[in-house]
Design an enzyme around this catalytic site. Structure first.
Site, PDB file in Angstrom:
ATOM      1  N   GLU A 178       0.686  -1.295   0.299  1.00 40.47           N
ATOM      2  CA  GLU A 178       0.186  -0.163   0.353  1.00 40.47           C
ATOM      3  C   GLU A 178       0.738   0.965  -0.030  1.00 40.47           C
ATOM      4  OE1 GLU A 178      -2.306  -0.591   3.103  1.00 40.47           O
ATOM      5  OE2 GLU A 178      -3.277  -2.493   2.339  1.00 40.47           O
ATOM      6  N   GLU A 283      -5.839 -10.714  -0.854  1.00 38.73           N
ATOM      7  CA  GLU A 283      -6.307 -10.674   0.305  1.00 38.73           C
ATOM      8  C   GLU A 283      -7.474 -10.676   0.081  1.00 38.73           C
ATOM      9  OE1 GLU A 283      -4.735  -7.197   2.270  1.00 38.73           O
ATOM     10  OE2 GLU A 283      -3.097  -7.768   1.670  1.00 38.73           O
TER      11      GLU A 283
HETATM   12  C1  XIL Z   1      -5.554  -6.170   8.856  1.00 35.75           C
HETATM   13  C2  XIL Z   1      -6.278  -7.487   9.475  1.00 35.75           C
HETATM   14  O1  XIL Z   1      -7.098  -8.474   8.658  1.00 35.75           O
HETATM   15  C3  XIL Z   1      -6.426  -7.074  10.837  1.00 35.75           C
HETATM   16  O2  XIL Z   1      -6.804  -8.251  12.082  1.00 35.75           O
HETATM   17  C4  XIL Z   1      -5.969  -5.676  11.465  1.00 35.75           C
HETATM   18  O3  XIL Z   1      -6.062  -5.515  12.531  1.00 35.75           O
HETATM   19  C5  XIL Z   1      -5.333  -5.108  10.859  1.00 35.75           C
HETATM   20  O4  XIL Z   1      -4.696  -5.308   9.553  1.00 35.75           O
HETATM   21  N1  XIL Z   1      -4.376  -4.445   4.225  1.00 35.75           N
HETATM   22  C6  XIL Z   1      -3.542  -5.351   4.520  1.00 35.75           C
HETATM   23  C7  XIL Z   1      -4.122  -6.507   5.533  1.00 35.75           C
HETATM   24  O5  XIL Z   1      -2.613  -5.567   3.678  1.00 35.75           O
HETATM   25  O6  XIL Z   1      -2.702  -6.333   5.838  1.00 35.75           O
HETATM   26  C8  XIL Z   1      -4.875  -5.729   6.335  1.00 35.75           C
HETATM   27  O7  XIL Z   1      -5.272  -6.996   7.718  1.00 35.75           O
HETATM   28  C9  XIL Z   1      -6.303  -5.456   5.588  1.00 35.75           C
HETATM   29  C10 XIL Z   1      -5.556  -4.903   4.435  1.00 35.75           C
END
Ligand code: XIL
Length: 371
Positions: A178, A283
């Site tokens: 990101e 994701e």
């Molecule tokens: C999120 C997790 O799912 C949560 O448990 C944590 O509190 C915050 O991070 N993009 C990403 C992930 O790259 O690492 C994130 O994961 C969700 C958004």
């Protein structure tokens, strides 16, 4: 006239094959997905053989989920679902900088080590997530003061320690997560402030230096809803490639919803693939409660719409050239434990397994997408 007998021709073909085939294998890291261990006679096979279908058995590319380590340790149904369905694992949180880096030279490895050992025991690949993410910077780093070289040194130390520890055990890393905003500009973060935009090159270079064979990914969200953002991501990727900075793949997070048009999902995947890099749907989840209704219950209409989106995304990855299909990862395993309800503050059912780990319609959408 040159006359070639059948025997001479066969001989020449053989010579070319002998010279060329070893060369292809030598190019490994560049164009071949790491091999997925095949089911054999280990304990994992008992679970695998307990069902005729499973994503890891039927798919030509790896399927996986983002795992919660304490649930993995304590919930047998969760663990067995993971073993049965997945051959690629991502840590939902335990491999992030905030979780690993306790201070300069101080690391917490226990949970990350557990996941790596679990994956090895069950013949799965590990995708490391994520070396550098603006949103997972420990306080000791936020408070750090020093020169540009000092900042480079702490970045180098961290990446070297983490990638080095799992060298040969973790097959790929989200090196940078990101780093681009929806408007296509680079996101502000402590690394950019103190090192300059050069920090991006350094992350990839340090990771490559620590493990010459691990595959390096740039991971981000928004490819499916912002053409500005996906254009900027492709520009970053092609710039890195042109300047010889090591990058092997793009991770498309794809936290999306049932209202996202199918065409957007296909465009996102095909645009990223036009870079020639490996593509990881990294994701994936599909929100169904798009109005954030606190009283919504999951119903057949939502389920059918969700199934369709799963199918479209899986099919779009399936339709890419084999050497670009890195894998498909859900952000979680089952609806009972997804980050979405917390993030959007409402009930939701974004994953392919329900609260009791039953296969949802979404699961059958995935199978349909693999045809
Ligand atoms: C999120 C997790 O799912 C949560 O448990 C944590 O509190 C915050 O991070 N993009 C990403 C992930 O790259 O690492 C994130 O994961 C969700 C958004």
């Amino acid at each position: 006239m040159i006359f070639i007998t059948k025997t001479t021709l066969l001989f020449r073909v053989l010579i070319v094959a002998v010279l060329f085939v070893p060369f292809c294998f030598a190019c490994k890291g560049d164009d071949v997905i790491p091999p997925i261990p095949k089911p054999g006679t280990d304990p994992v096979d008992t679970i695998l053989n307990s069902d005729t279908i499973s994503l890891r058995k039927v798919s030509p590319f790896p399927f996986g989920g983002a795992l919660n380590i304490s649930t993995l340790k304590n919930n047998t149904t969760y663990r067995n679902t993971v073993i049965k369905e997945f051959n690629s694992l991502t840590a939902e949180n335990v491999m992030k900088m905030k979780n690993i880096s306790l201070g300069r030279g101080q690391y917490y490895w226990t949970d990350a080590d557990y996941l790596v050992a679990f994956a090895q025991a069950n013949k799965m690949r590990i995708h490391g997530h994520a070396l550098v993410w603006y949103n997972s910077t420990p306080t000791w780093i936020t408070n750090f003061t020093g020169t540009k070289d000092d900042w480079k040194a702490i970045l180098h130390e961290y990446i070297t320690a983490v990638v080095g520890r799992y060298k040969g055990k973790i097959q790929s890393w989200d090196v940078l997560n990101e780093a681009i905003l929806d408007d296509g500009t680079f996101r502000d973060c402590v690394w950019k402030q103190n090192i300059g935009i050069e920090y991006i090159d350094l992350c990839f270079q340090y990771a490559r230096e620590a493990d010459p064979n691990v595959l390096l990914f740039y991971n981000d969200y928004g490819h499916e809803y912002s053409s500005t953002k996906r254009t900027a991501i492709n520009k970053l990727a092609t710039d890195l490639i042109a300047r010889g900075v090591p990058i092997d793949g793009l991770g498309l997070q794809m936290h999306t919803s049932i209202t996202r048009p199918d065409a957007d999902i296909k465009t996102a995947i095909n645009t990223a693939a036009s870079t020639g890099l490996k593509i990881h749907i990294s994701e994936f989840d599909i929100r169904t409660n798009t109005a954030a209704d606190p009283n919504l219950t999951f119903n057949a209409t939502l389920s059918a719409a969700q199934k369709q989106k799963y199918k479209v995304a899986v099919k779009a990855l399936f339709d890419l050239p084999a050497n670009q299909r890195y894998g498909f990862t859900f952000w979680g395993v089952y609806d009972g434990q997804s980050w979405i309800p917390t993030e959007y503050n409402c009930p939701d059912w974004p994953l392919p397994f329900d609260n009791e780990f039953n296969r949802k319609d979404a699961y059958y959408g995935i199978l349909a997408g693999l045809k």
